[in-house]
Design a protein around this motif. Sequence first.
Motif, PDB file in Angstrom:
ATOM      1  N   LEU A  18       0.830  -1.212   0.000  1.00 20.08           N
ATOM      2  CA  LEU A  18       0.000   0.000   0.000  1.00 20.08           C
ATOM      3  C   LEU A  18       0.858   1.254   0.000  1.00 20.08           C
ATOM      4  O   LEU A  18       0.572   2.227  -0.716  1.00 20.08           O
ATOM      5  N   ALA A  21       2.429   1.593  -3.464  1.00 19.64           N
ATOM      6  CA  ALA A  21       1.446   2.038  -4.453  1.00 19.64           C
ATOM      7  C   ALA A  21       1.070   3.496  -4.245  1.00 19.64           C
ATOM      8  O   ALA A  21       0.822   4.221  -5.212  1.00 19.64           O
ATOM      9  N   ALA A  22       1.034   3.948  -2.994  1.00 20.14           N
ATOM     10  CA  ALA A  22       0.718   5.345  -2.733  1.00 20.14           C
ATOM     11  C   ALA A  22       1.829   6.267  -3.231  1.00 20.14           C
ATOM     12  O   ALA A  22       1.568   7.389  -3.678  1.00 20.14           O
ATOM     13  N   ARG A  53      -5.168   9.500  -5.840  1.00 15.30           N
ATOM     14  CA  ARG A  53      -4.273   8.340  -5.749  1.00 15.30           C
ATOM     15  C   ARG A  53      -4.638   7.415  -4.589  1.00 15.30           C
ATOM     16  O   ARG A  53      -4.740   6.201  -4.780  1.00 15.30           O
ATOM     17  N   LEU A  54      -4.834   7.949  -3.399  1.00 18.34           N
ATOM     18  CA  LEU A  54      -5.098   7.090  -2.244  1.00 18.34           C
ATOM     19  C   LEU A  54      -6.403   6.304  -2.370  1.00 18.34           C
ATOM     20  O   LEU A  54      -6.442   5.115  -2.033  1.00 18.34           O
ATOM     21  N   ARG A  56      -7.685   5.198  -5.084  1.00 12.39           N
ATOM     22  CA  ARG A  56      -7.428   4.134  -6.053  1.00 12.39           C
ATOM     23  C   ARG A  56      -6.594   3.018  -5.431  1.00 12.39           C
ATOM     24  O   ARG A  56      -6.832   1.842  -5.699  1.00 12.39           O
ATOM     25  N   VAL A  57      -5.612   3.379  -4.609  1.00 12.75           N
ATOM     26  CA  VAL A  57      -4.788   2.360  -3.961  1.00 12.75           C
ATOM     27  C   VAL A  57      -5.645   1.473  -3.058  1.00 12.75           C
ATOM     28  O   VAL A  57      -5.532   0.235  -3.081  1.00 12.75           O
ATOM     29  N   THR A 186     -11.438   4.787  -9.969  1.00 11.96           N
ATOM     30  CA  THR A 186     -11.025   5.634  -8.850  1.00 11.96           C
ATOM     31  C   THR A 186     -12.269   6.231  -8.209  1.00 11.96           C
ATOM     32  O   THR A 186     -12.713   7.316  -8.594  1.00 11.96           O
ATOM     33  N   THR A 290      -2.569  -4.728  -5.551  1.00 10.81           N
ATOM     34  CA  THR A 290      -2.010  -3.425  -5.172  1.00 10.81           C
ATOM     35  C   THR A 290      -0.670  -3.186  -5.861  1.00 10.81           C
ATOM     36  O   THR A 290      -0.424  -2.107  -6.411  1.00 10.81           O
ATOM     37  N   ASP A 293      -1.178  -2.836  -9.722  1.00 13.02           N
ATOM     38  CA  ASP A 293      -1.733  -1.532 -10.094  1.00 13.02           C
ATOM     39  C   ASP A 293      -0.681  -0.440  -9.993  1.00 13.02           C
ATOM     40  O   ASP A 293      -0.649   0.482 -10.813  1.00 13.02           O
ATOM     41  N   ALA A 294       0.190  -0.539  -8.997  1.00  7.24           N
ATOM     42  CA  ALA A 294       1.284   0.433  -8.896  1.00  7.24           C
ATOM     43  C   ALA A 294       2.193   0.356 -10.114  1.00  7.24           C
ATOM     44  O   ALA A 294       2.624   1.381 -10.656  1.00  7.24           O
ATOM     45  N   ARG A 297       0.526   1.933 -13.210  1.00  3.10           N
ATOM     46  CA  ARG A 297       0.444   3.392 -13.209  1.00  3.10           C
ATOM     47  C   ARG A 297       1.790   4.075 -13.400  1.00  3.10           C
ATOM     48  O   ARG A 297       1.832   5.271 -13.711  1.00  3.10           O
TER      49      ARG A 297
END
Length: 329
Positions: A18, A21-22, A53-54, A56-57, A186, A290, A293-294, A297
């Motif tokens: 997390l 990813a953030a 962003r947060l 979506r994470v 998101t 997670t 997805d990071a 992006r």
Amino acid sequence: MPFRVFVLIATTLLLAALLLAACAGHQWVSPQAIWQAVTGDGSMQSRLLTQWRLPRVVAAALVGALLGLSGAIFQGVFRNPLAEPYLLGASGGAALGATIALLVPLGLPAAWLLPCLAFLGAWGATLLVLGIARVAGAMDAAGMLLAGVAIAAVLGALRSFLMLALSDETVSLQVVMSWVLGGIQTPQWQGIGVLVLIAIVSLLMARSIATGLDLLGLGPVAAQSFGLNVNRFVAWAVMVGSLIVAAAVAYGGLVAFVGLAAPHMARWAVGASHRLVLPAAALVGATVVTVADAIARSVLPPAEIPLGLITAIAGGPFFIVLLARRLRQ
């Protein structure tokens, strides 16, 4: 591995994922910037982080948890380690619903219309499969699988027809294809609250069928001898799993291989008991999505790679290994 030890390790990995990813994205930020955004320092960067962003994470983690949970249920129901959440046409129904939401001007807010129609499409496809299997008198796993293959083919054809019939110079099919290839929506924080509630209810529903899944793993005859109504339980478990996967695709599109791989990783760590496998698969799925997805992006800024492509590239070799082991056995 003891379950408590696994939970400690998996939770630590999820928290690290997390944080990663953030920080990741078109513009990387430091953990200090994340902390400032969470504590609300009021800067433009902090507002962008907290509003885009947060959420979506967090949504990525919850979608991954739902996929891992539904994958464990389907593998338990069909007693097949190669089973995955989209077996019964849920993917085709969700894709058809999303196509309608993106291409048909219904005059409703897209932020709610897309997940709602995707959810209804996935759930409706599963109900149709169950109805066909019941009418045909084939409520066993094989009958449902065959009905699911047929329904998925029909829904895929309908989606292709809509894409050809409704697209013009003002509508880009790239939007539809990008959703079909997987991508976390998101939502606003209110939507995150709804998704958290869905995840909690899903976990409780899954835990309620854990004992039945263990009995079903002994075989239909043995499960029946323990007092389990096999056909009724299979239908109910399929409905529970399909509700969960419908929620996952409503917020994340069609993310490949997570629902297949996460339950296996969980079983390797905690054993075969579904009382332990179900929450463990949710933790593994949350971590995997997670991180994926990071990567999606941040690898090719400012463009974004579809999440389903990332999970497919990583999950394809995993599936081949599982298939080879299955064939050897």
